[in-house]
Design a protein around this motif. Structure first.
Motif, short mmCIF file in Angstrom:
data_model
loop_
_atom_site.label_atom_id
_atom_site.label_comp_id
_atom_site.label_asym_id
_atom_site.label_seq_id
_atom_site.Cartn_x
_atom_site.Cartn_y
_atom_site.Cartn_z
N PHE A 172 0.84 -1.20 0.00
CA PHE A 172 0.00 0.00 0.00
C PHE A 172 0.87 1.24 0.00
CE2 PHE A 172 -2.98 -3.12 1.57
CZ PHE A 172 -4.16 -2.76 0.90
N THR A 173 0.54 2.14 -0.93
CA THR A 173 1.37 3.32 -1.09
C THR A 173 0.47 4.54 -1.33
OG1 THR A 173 3.10 4.28 -2.48
CG2 THR A 173 1.74 2.58 -3.49
N ASP A 174 1.05 5.66 -1.77
CA ASP A 174 0.23 6.86 -1.95
C ASP A 174 -0.17 7.07 -3.40
OD1 ASP A 174 2.78 7.38 -2.73
OD2 ASP A 174 3.05 9.18 -1.50
N VAL A 175 0.13 6.10 -4.26
CA VAL A 175 -0.37 6.16 -5.65
C VAL A 175 -1.23 4.92 -5.91
CG1 VAL A 175 1.51 7.58 -6.56
CG2 VAL A 175 1.75 5.10 -6.52
N ASP A 176 -2.02 4.97 -6.98
CA ASP A 176 -2.97 3.89 -7.25
C ASP A 176 -2.34 2.61 -7.78
OD1 ASP A 176 -5.01 5.46 -6.45
OD2 ASP A 176 -5.64 6.06 -8.46
N GLY A 177 -1.05 2.67 -8.07
CA GLY A 177 -0.41 1.48 -8.63
C GLY A 177 0.79 1.89 -9.44
N VAL A 178 1.18 1.01 -10.35
CA VAL A 178 2.32 1.29 -11.23
C VAL A 178 1.77 2.01 -12.46
CG1 VAL A 178 4.22 0.28 -12.54
CG2 VAL A 178 3.45 -0.80 -10.40
N TYR A 227 0.62 -7.13 -5.19
CA TYR A 227 -0.25 -6.06 -5.69
C TYR A 227 0.28 -4.74 -5.16
CZ TYR A 227 -3.78 -9.62 -6.71
OH TYR A 227 -4.45 -10.70 -7.20
N VAL A 228 0.30 -3.72 -6.02
CA VAL A 228 0.61 -2.37 -5.56
C VAL A 228 -0.70 -1.61 -5.54
CG1 VAL A 228 1.93 -0.28 -6.01
CG2 VAL A 228 2.89 -2.50 -6.64
N ARG A 229 -1.07 -1.09 -4.37
CA ARG A 229 -2.38 -0.45 -4.23
C ARG A 229 -2.28 0.84 -3.43
NH1 ARG A 229 -6.64 -4.58 -1.86
NH2 ARG A 229 -7.96 -2.83 -2.49
N SER A 230 -3.28 1.69 -3.55
CA SER A 230 -3.31 2.92 -2.76
C SER A 230 -3.95 2.65 -1.41
CB SER A 230 -4.11 3.99 -3.49
OG SER A 230 -4.37 5.05 -2.61
N SER A 231 -3.37 3.24 -0.37
CA SER A 231 -3.99 3.09 0.95
C SER A 231 -5.10 4.10 1.15
CB SER A 231 -2.93 3.21 2.05
OG SER A 231 -2.26 4.44 1.94
N PHE A 232 -5.30 4.97 0.16
CA PHE A 232 -6.32 6.01 0.32
C PHE A 232 -7.61 5.72 -0.43
CE2 PHE A 232 -2.14 8.19 0.77
CZ PHE A 232 -2.21 8.36 2.15
N ASN A 233 -7.67 4.61 -1.17
CA ASN A 233 -8.93 4.23 -1.80
C ASN A 233 -9.01 2.72 -1.92
OD1 ASN A 233 -7.65 3.34 -4.28
ND2 ASN A 233 -7.42 5.48 -4.86
N GLU A 234 -10.10 2.24 -2.49
CA GLU A 234 -10.32 0.79 -2.55
C GLU A 234 -9.99 0.20 -3.93
OE1 GLU A 234 -11.35 -1.21 -0.01
OE2 GLU A 234 -11.43 0.45 1.41
N GLU A 235 -9.34 1.01 -4.79
CA GLU A 235 -9.04 0.54 -6.15
C GLU A 235 -8.19 -0.73 -6.14
OE1 GLU A 235 -10.22 2.21 -8.96
OE2 GLU A 235 -11.30 3.38 -7.44
N GLU A 236 -8.29 -1.45 -7.24
CA GLU A 236 -7.59 -2.73 -7.37
C GLU A 236 -6.07 -2.61 -7.42
OE1 GLU A 236 -8.03 -6.17 -7.85
OE2 GLU A 236 -9.83 -5.68 -6.68
#
Ligand code: ASP
Ligand code: MG
Length: 405
Positions: A172-178, A227-236
């Motif tokens: 979980f990071t601050d962007v939605d993914g790669v 998986y690389v995901r955002s910790s600020f939303n529920e996106e895949e």
């Protein structure tokens, strides 16, 4: 029900509110019946400020003690998350790197994980504990605290996921993914849904900052589903897949750039056997990584040789080569710190020709001069002037059809 490893980066645990959010997210997955292991980074900015503090005490602080200091950043967040989870009524236990049996070599500040004993983690999970582990740290065989290099908590997470055979590892990071390019540089960059580990490995080593390079190596080697995901939303988010995935994919998956390069040129080097060894042995003895090398053949038994090193090692490398130049009677040594490496990466390149030509034409159309070129099976990199880096990224993003509508 699954065994899930989640890693939360510095911005995701930057303050008490965000730590509470992380706790809620972890608790939700735990309530669904999953076993949870959580790896944390230090709060954003903490590692930097600890390094500054050490720098105030000594010009070159002792490396062993610096690692003891840096490890406190992750110790803080791990305990704070465990405190939060417990206050919410969840059975949580925090572990430091050595308690989680993360064994590394003794290369302080850039240690490599050599082994992870899974017993303690596994037995805590069996008792339905949420295990919270301080990322970025381990200890060597003598019990000294070590750290894994900046951004290393990604590697902690994937390595621990491999050791305990987790079903998946979510970063979980601050962007939605790669992304197809750094969205801060290229507004038309798109999130990538699936990327192969191979491509991710190249992109991470070429400047994509979203994942620590060695975490991808672990994912590839141990077949960890990441998986690389955002910790600020529920996106895949973005899924890393092993091997070539069957989905339709573009020839080029992403454009990366790095300004962490510098080049050194030795002019009029005698063109004789053994010279390259004389030039590069002292550099590698000094633990400096050389990336690209080009040598021109010239008339008169002399040649120019240019290579790149990390910018942080530029001054050291330049000093070394000045001595070498004297010894081998090269005419001069030049250095240039104002360069950038721009790369296009894609597994599809293996089966497509014309990628290089397209890259060179796109740069030419923007009047960007190419200083050096290097290629691998799935990547082409060009060294350009630093001031052209962003423009080059945007031009290539468009040329390879990656722009979002
Ligand atoms: N806290 C460490 C750093 O800032 C490790 C990490 O965040 O992954 O580099
Ligand atoms: Mg990171």
């Amino acid at each position: 029900m699954a065994l899930i490893v989640q890693k939360y980066g510095g911005t995701s645990v930057a303050n008490p509110d965000r730590i509470r959010n992380v706790a809620k997210r972890v608790a939700k997955d735990f309530d669904r019946g999953n076993d949870m292991v959580v790896i944390l980074s230090a709060m954003a900015g903490v590692t930097d400020s600890l390094l500054r503090l050490a720098g105030e005490m000594a010009e070159t602080p002792d490396r062993r003690e610096v690692d003891v200091l840096l490890a406190t950043g992750e110790q803080t967040t791990a305990s704070l998350l465990a405190i939060t989870l417990k206050s919410m009524g969840y059975p949580a236990v925090s572990l430091l790197g050595f308690q989680a049996e993360v064994v590394t070599d003794c290369n302080y500040s850039n240690a490599r994980i050599v082994d992870i004993g899974s017993n303690r983690i596994t037995s805590l999970i069996e008792k339905r504990n949420i295990v919270v582990i301080a990322g970025f740290q381990g200890c060597d065989a003598e019990g000294n605290i070590t750290t894994l290099g900046r951004g290393g908590s990604d590697t902690s997470a994937v390595a621990i996921a491999a050791a305990i055979k987790a079903d998946k590892c979510e970063i979980f990071t601050d962007v939605d993914g790669v992304y197809t390019a750094d969205p801060n540089v290229c507004r038309k960059a798109r999130k990538i849904d699936k990327i192969s580990c191979e491509e991710m490995l190249e992109m991470a080593s070429l400047g994509a900052k979203v994942l620590h390079l060695r975490s991808v190596e672990f994912a590839l080697k141990h077949n960890v589903l990441v998986y690389v995901r955002s910790s600020f939303n529920e996106e895949e988010g973005t899924m890393l897949v092993n091997g070539s995935h069957d989905m339709e994919r573009p020839v080029v998956s992403g454009i990366t750039y790095s300004k962490n390069e510098a080049r050194i040129t030795l002019k009029k080097v005698p063109d004789q056997p053994g010279i390259a060894a004389k030039i590069f042995t002292p550099v590698s003895d000094a633990n400096i990584n050389v990336d690209m090398i080009i040598q021109n053949t010239r008339a008169g038994g002399q040649t120019d040789l240019t290579f790149t090193v990390p910018k942080t090692e530029f001054k050291r490398a330049l000093e070394i080569e000045r001595k070498v130049a004297e010894e081998i009677k090269a005419e001069a040594v030049w250095g240039d710190e104002h360069i950038a490496k721009v790369s296009v990466t894609g597994i599809g390149m293996k089966s497509h020709s014309g990628v290089a030509t397209k890259m060179f034409s796109a740069l030419a159309a923007e009047n960007i001069n190419i200083i050096m070129i290097s290629t691998s099976e799935i990547r082409i990199s060009c060294i350009v002037e630093e001031k052209n880096a962003e423009l080059a990224v945007r031009a290539l993003h468009t040329a390879f059809g990656l722009d979002k509508e």
